[in-house]
Design a protein around this motif. Structure first.
Motif, PDB file in Angstrom:
ATOM      1  N   GLY A   1      77.592  43.969  71.621  1.00 19.51           N
ATOM      2  CA  GLY A   1      78.062  42.670  71.162  1.00 19.51           C
ATOM      3  C   GLY A   1      78.152  42.641  69.651  1.00 19.51           C
ATOM      4  O   GLY A   1      77.484  43.419  68.960  1.00 19.51           O
ATOM      5  N   SER A   2      78.980  41.733  69.121  1.00 23.11           N
ATOM      6  CA  SER A   2      79.124  41.619  67.669  1.00 23.11           C
ATOM      7  C   SER A   2      79.280  40.150  67.286  1.00 23.11           C
ATOM      8  O   SER A   2      79.672  39.304  68.102  1.00 23.11           O
ATOM      9  N   ARG A   3      78.990  39.855  66.044  1.00 23.90           N
ATOM     10  CA  ARG A   3      79.109  38.486  65.537  1.00 23.90           C
ATOM     11  C   ARG A   3      80.549  38.003  65.610  1.00 23.90           C
ATOM     12  O   ARG A   3      80.829  36.879  66.046  1.00 23.90           O
ATOM     13  N   GLN A   4      81.483  38.850  65.191  1.00 20.73           N
ATOM     14  CA  GLN A   4      82.890  38.467  65.185  1.00 20.73           C
ATOM     15  C   GLN A   4      83.395  38.188  66.606  1.00 20.73           C
ATOM     16  O   GLN A   4      84.176  37.265  66.836  1.00 20.73           O
ATOM     17  N   ALA A   5      82.927  38.991  67.586  1.00 24.20           N
ATOM     18  CA  ALA A   5      83.370  38.795  68.967  1.00 24.20           C
ATOM     19  C   ALA A   5      82.933  37.436  69.494  1.00 24.20           C
ATOM     20  O   ALA A   5      83.681  36.771  70.228  1.00 24.20           O
ATOM     21  N   ILE A   6      81.718  36.994  69.111  1.00 25.14           N
ATOM     22  CA  ILE A   6      81.233  35.693  69.567  1.00 25.14           C
ATOM     23  C   ILE A   6      81.979  34.564  68.871  1.00 25.14           C
ATOM     24  O   ILE A   6      82.416  33.591  69.505  1.00 25.14           O
ATOM     25  N   GLU A   7      82.137  34.664  67.548  1.00 23.25           N
ATOM     26  CA  GLU A   7      82.796  33.603  66.788  1.00 23.25           C
ATOM     27  C   GLU A   7      84.248  33.418  67.204  1.00 23.25           C
ATOM     28  O   GLU A   7      84.749  32.289  67.262  1.00 23.25           O
ATOM     29  N   GLU A   8      84.932  34.496  67.479  1.00 27.14           N
ATOM     30  CA  GLU A   8      86.345  34.409  67.835  1.00 27.14           C
ATOM     31  C   GLU A   8      86.573  34.384  69.343  1.00 27.14           C
ATOM     32  O   GLU A   8      87.722  34.456  69.794  1.00 27.14           O
ATOM     33  N   GLN A   9      85.482  34.292  70.124  1.00 25.83           N
ATOM     34  CA  GLN A   9      85.547  34.167  71.580  1.00 25.83           C
ATOM     35  C   GLN A   9      86.363  35.298  72.228  1.00 25.83           C
ATOM     36  O   GLN A   9      87.214  35.066  73.074  1.00 25.83           O
ATOM     37  N   TRP A  10      86.060  36.528  71.820  1.00 23.24           N
ATOM     38  CA  TRP A  10      86.763  37.678  72.406  1.00 23.24           C
ATOM     39  C   TRP A  10      86.537  37.763  73.913  1.00 23.24           C
ATOM     40  O   TRP A  10      87.432  38.128  74.663  1.00 23.24           O
ATOM     41  N   TYR A  11      85.295  37.443  74.340  1.00 21.78           N
ATOM     42  CA  TYR A  11      84.931  37.654  75.740  1.00 21.78           C
ATOM     43  C   TYR A  11      85.748  36.785  76.690  1.00 21.78           C
ATOM     44  O   TYR A  11      85.830  37.067  77.889  1.00 21.78           O
ATOM     45  N   LEU A  12      86.330  35.692  76.164  1.00 19.14           N
ATOM     46  CA  LEU A  12      87.185  34.837  76.983  1.00 19.14           C
ATOM     47  C   LEU A  12      88.663  35.076  76.708  1.00 19.14           C
ATOM     48  O   LEU A  12      89.473  35.198  77.625  1.00 19.14           O
ATOM     49  N   LYS A  13      89.013  35.152  75.428  1.00 19.81           N
ATOM     50  CA  LYS A  13      90.422  35.258  75.058  1.00 19.81           C
ATOM     51  C   LYS A  13      90.985  36.662  75.244  1.00 19.81           C
ATOM     52  O   LYS A  13      92.157  36.830  75.567  1.00 19.81           O
ATOM     53  N   LEU A  14      90.152  37.685  74.991  1.00 19.57           N
ATOM     54  CA  LEU A  14      90.648  39.071  75.010  1.00 19.57           C
ATOM     55  C   LEU A  14      90.056  39.871  76.164  1.00 19.57           C
ATOM     56  O   LEU A  14      89.944  41.098  76.079  1.00 19.57           O
TER      57      LEU A  14
ATOM     58  N   PHE B   1      84.480  47.685  58.373  1.00 19.75           N
ATOM     59  CA  PHE B   1      84.344  47.815  59.819  1.00 19.75           C
ATOM     60  C   PHE B   1      83.442  46.716  60.350  1.00 19.75           C
ATOM     61  O   PHE B   1      82.695  46.073  59.602  1.00 19.75           O
ATOM     62  N   GLU B   2      83.522  46.469  61.655  1.00 23.61           N
ATOM     63  CA  GLU B   2      82.670  45.511  62.339  1.00 23.61           C
ATOM     64  C   GLU B   2      81.625  46.282  63.144  1.00 23.61           C
ATOM     65  O   GLU B   2      81.963  47.177  63.928  1.00 23.61           O
ATOM     66  N   THR B   3      80.358  45.934  62.957  1.00 25.34           N
ATOM     67  CA  THR B   3      79.268  46.618  63.648  1.00 25.34           C
ATOM     68  C   THR B   3      78.974  45.923  64.971  1.00 25.34           C
ATOM     69  O   THR B   3      78.843  44.701  65.029  1.00 25.34           O
ATOM     70  N   CYS B   4      78.831  46.710  66.034  1.00 22.25           N
ATOM     71  CA  CYS B   4      78.505  46.200  67.362  1.00 22.25           C
ATOM     72  C   CYS B   4      77.117  46.718  67.759  1.00 22.25           C
ATOM     73  O   CYS B   4      76.853  47.917  67.646  1.00 22.25           O
ATOM     74  N   ILE B   5      76.263  45.812  68.219  1.00 21.99           N
ATOM     75  CA  ILE B   5      74.878  46.140  68.526  1.00 21.99           C
ATOM     76  C   ILE B   5      74.701  46.256  70.042  1.00 21.99           C
ATOM     77  O   ILE B   5      75.320  45.518  70.814  1.00 21.99           O
ATOM     78  N   LEU B   6      73.828  47.158  70.472  1.00 26.87           N
ATOM     79  CA  LEU B   6      73.533  47.348  71.884  1.00 26.87           C
ATOM     80  C   LEU B   6      72.896  46.081  72.457  1.00 26.87           C
ATOM     81  O   LEU B   6      71.926  45.558  71.909  1.00 26.87           O
ATOM     82  N   LEU B   7      73.449  45.574  73.571  1.00 28.47           N
ATOM     83  CA  LEU B   7      72.950  44.356  74.188  1.00 28.47           C
ATOM     84  C   LEU B   7      71.741  44.645  75.087  1.00 28.47           C
ATOM     85  O   LEU B   7      71.463  45.792  75.434  1.00 28.47           O
TER      86      LEU B   7
END
Length: 718
Positions: A534-547, A574-580
């Motif tokens: 997961g990443s901060r940008q993915a949550i803020e821009e709602q990637w999990y729903l929109k993309l 770059f955008e860093t993604c952390i292990l969930l």
């Protein structure tokens, strides 16, 4: 020049021919090895050209020998005289017609009629005459097979069999003179047999010379046989060896017998060293990989052997210091090479600390980019190489195939590492092939990947402090009292030589060289290698729903899977993604071991899948059997036709009756063995038993019928 009665041999198929006549621009030849052979017409110029091109060799006449009549039997002499008379009287008078193909058969039939024999007999006589030298002794019967093979010889004063080196007069038998024709035979045989991948020995090549040029050929049970001539008619082995040394071309011999690549690798002259191509630290780095001679175990389960690891090393040519390493299960490949380059610019103090080894910066001071990287073609021909060249200004020099010697410094270091591993570590390969009864060294595997990496780091630190044997030390180094260890040479070169050292932010290098992969966006997170991020940008821009279900490119480090990176379009950030949390169990593990664990799980599931299929098939069969039995019972119950309306009438009442029946069957009885029997009621007057059973209602009667029928059905099933 070509002469009548000259014997020639074709190089390609070893066919031997004799020149029987020359007419103007044509030559008539016969095959001396065929059963029968009639003259064949060839252009004079064609044969001379083939001789000049060495496709056709002049050889000694195999039938040119001294035959003494006293050694012949009366039968042989009489046979020779009769056949010779026939040749002179009938054949030689018509030789012009017999040489030409046109009209030859007609003339042979005429001669056969005059002699009162078959045409085949005439052809055999002519063939013997032409093939064996067109002399009187050519008509001796079965000349090539004479000698009484397998029969006892009559002993005389002269020794039978092969003569000795020194005869009775004390003279050495020297064999034949080595003429230009014989030299040509030697050269041809060397090219044909010695300079081949078969790797024939010189003795075997000498035997081929005797077989091809100095022997009689005959057939025995349809199999070609060879009888080598007497010793005074053949060249000796010493003569052949003398001229072989004259013809010897070591470079050509190795290239033909082995390969050009092996010559370049092992036998070419070494007239310079790698250091001569550098002018200081960082000018050239060499990178290469090897498969370690040891088997490792899984860090997840020490009882499972995971195979042999791959070691990558980057080494500075000038100082011989190791500037980067990678130990893993990936490769040899681009991924492994990139891991080594990533380590090349890493801070070595922090790197060693990850493996429980504490060092100072002075013990391993390298974290730089070189000007040139020397590598194998396989790993450094791809997408990321373009990034190295275009973005980081690093030149790539790929070695040619089988020219690992161009990276000889790093390859020698690999041999040292493997030697130490064999001496110390359990699970090491002690010899290339195990013999029957030998212990399986794989069963001794003890180290996991992380522990083996610690082992390699320890050996690298030792190498960087070790004196280099045969280093081409410079006069200035001697004047400064320099001891040629890699670290001393590195530090001295930075101070006194120009060098090409550069530094770069490690994150920028990773964006350019680390392996890239495809991740998928889902509701559970960003999925890569079955791990969730997961990443901060993915949550803020709602990637999990929109993309959702969209793929994206990520950069990852197989040694540190807690994070992956999404590069931005500018190539800098770059955008860093952390292990969930669902994937936190793999925190701290190498990607190789995670992939191995996933493969193991897939294998277990695959093994069980067959059992699951069998279970499903049996379940389906059981369901079908139950339905089939119910359908049969229904069919037997409705003997009389029933209307559709009657079938569905009184559903509610039918359900109530069935419910009462089920309650009766399902009711609990906690002490069935202690049930009290009811007492009989007696009339005091009549002294008779009174029946107190109440009258049954119509519904009760229907229930009894259903119960009775059900009991009957259960009785049938039992």
């Amino acid at each position: 020049m070509i002469y009548i009665n000259q014997v020639l041999q074709y190089v390609e198929d070893s066919i031997r021919i004799r020149v029987v006549e020359i007419e103007e621009s044509y030559v008539f030849i016969v095959n001396i090895d065929a059963h029968t052979s009639m003259p064949k017409k060839e252009l004079y110029a064609t044969l001379t050209t083939e001789i000049e091109q060495k496709k056709l060799l002049v050889i000694a006449d195999p039938f040119a020998r001294v035959v003494v009549d006293s050694d012949l039997t009366d039968v042989q002499i009489q046979k020779r005289e009769d056949d010779w008379e026939t040749i002179q009287k009938y054949c030689l008078q018509h030789v012009d017609q017999l040489l030409q193909k046109r009209g030859r058969e007609t003339k042979i039939k005429e001669i056969a009629a005059e002699l009162n024999v078959t045409s085949t007999k005439v052809k055999k006589l002519l063939s013997r005459y032409w093939q064996r030298g067109m002399t009187k002794n050519a008509m001796l019967p079965d000349y090539a097979n004479s000698g009484g093979k397998g029969k006892s010889k009559a002993l005389t004063n002269a020794k039978i069999g092969r003569p000795r080196r020194v005869n009775t007069s004390g003279d050495y038998q020297t064999g034949i003179n080595i003429t230009d024709e014989v030299k040509l035979q030697f050269e041809h045989t060397i090219n044909k047999y010695y300079r081949k991948i078969n790797n024939y020995s010189l003795k075997e090549v000498y035997h081929f010379i005797l077989r091809d040029f100095y022997s009689d050929r005959y057939k025995e049970k349809s199999e070609m046989k060879y009888r080598v001539w007497e010793e005074n008619r053949i060249p000796s082995y010493n003569q052949f060896y003398y001229w072989f040394k004259k013809f010897e071309d070591p470079k050509k011999d190795i290239q033909f017998r082995k390969s050009t690549k092996e010559y370049e690798l092992k036998h070419r002259p070494i007239l310079s060293d790698s250091k001569s191509e550098t002018n200081g630290p960082g000018t050239r780095f060499q990178i290469d990989a090897t498969i370690a001679d040891i088997y490792l175990v899984s860090s997840l389960d020490v009882k499972k052997v995971i195979g042999r690891p791959v070691i990558y090393a980057v080494l500075d040519v000038y100082s011989r210091i190791i500037t980067g390493i990678y130990v893993g299960l990936e490769g040899p490949s681009w991924i492994g090479a990139m891991m080594a380059l990533d380590n090349m610019v890493a801070d070595k103090v922090g790197f060693c600390k990850q493996y429980g080894i504490n060092i100072t910066p002075e013990q391993w001071p390298t974290h730089h980019l070189p000007e040139i990287i020397i590598a194998d073609r396989g790993e450094f021909e791809g997408y990321s190489v373009e990034n190295l060249i275009n973005n980081l200004n690093i030149k790539i020099e790929n070695t040619t195939a089988y020219r690992g010697d161009l990276k000889g410094i790093v390859e020698r270091k690999f041999r040292t590492f493997n030697g130490k591993v064999k001496q110390k570590a359990p699970g090491a390969i002690q010899k290339e092939y195990r013999e029957r009864g030998d212990q399986d060294y794989r069963l001794n595997a003890t180290l996991n990947l992380k522990e083996f990496t610690s082992l390699i780091i320890t050996m690298v630190l030792h190498h960087n402090q070790k004196i280099i044997d045969k280093y081409p030390i410079e006069k200035e180094m001697v004047a400064d009292g320099l001891v040629p260890t890699p670290i001393n040479l590195w530090n001295w070169g930075i101070q006194n030589r120009k060098g090409r050292l550069r530094t770069v932010d490690r994150n920028i290098l990773r964006l350019n060289v680390l392996p890239r992969g495809k991740a998928t966006i889902s509701r559970a997170g960003i999925k890569f290698k079955n791990l969730l991020y997961g990443s901060r940008q993915a949550i803020e821009e709602q990637w999990y729903l929109k993309l959702k279900n969209r793929s994206l490119e990520i950069v990852y480090d197989p040694r540190h899977i807690e994070k992956v990176y999404i590069p931005h379009d500018d190539g800098i950030d770059f955008e860093t993604c952390i292990l969930l949390e669902p994937s936190q169990q793999y925190k701290g593990d190498f990607l190789e071991e995670i992939v191995f664990q996933q493969q193991l799980r897939n294998e277990l599931e695959e093994m069980e899948r067959t059992n699951q299929i069998q279970l499903t098939v049996n379940t389906d069969a059981a369901l079908e059997e139950i339905i089939k039995k119910a359908a049969k019972n229904k069919k037997q119950s409705f003997n009389q036709p029933t209307s559709k309306k009657a079938k569905i009438a009184a559903i509610r009442e039918n359900k109530d009756v069935e419910k009462q029946l089920n309650r009766e069957a399902e009711k609990f009885d906690l002490s069935p063995n202690k049930v009290s029997e009811s007492a009989d009621v007696i009339d005091f007057v009549t002294k008779e038993k009174i029946d107190e059973t109440p009258p049954k209602k119509s519904g009760s009667r229907l229930m009894e019928k259903l119960k009775k029928k059900r009991d009957e059905e259960f009785g049938k099933d039992k």
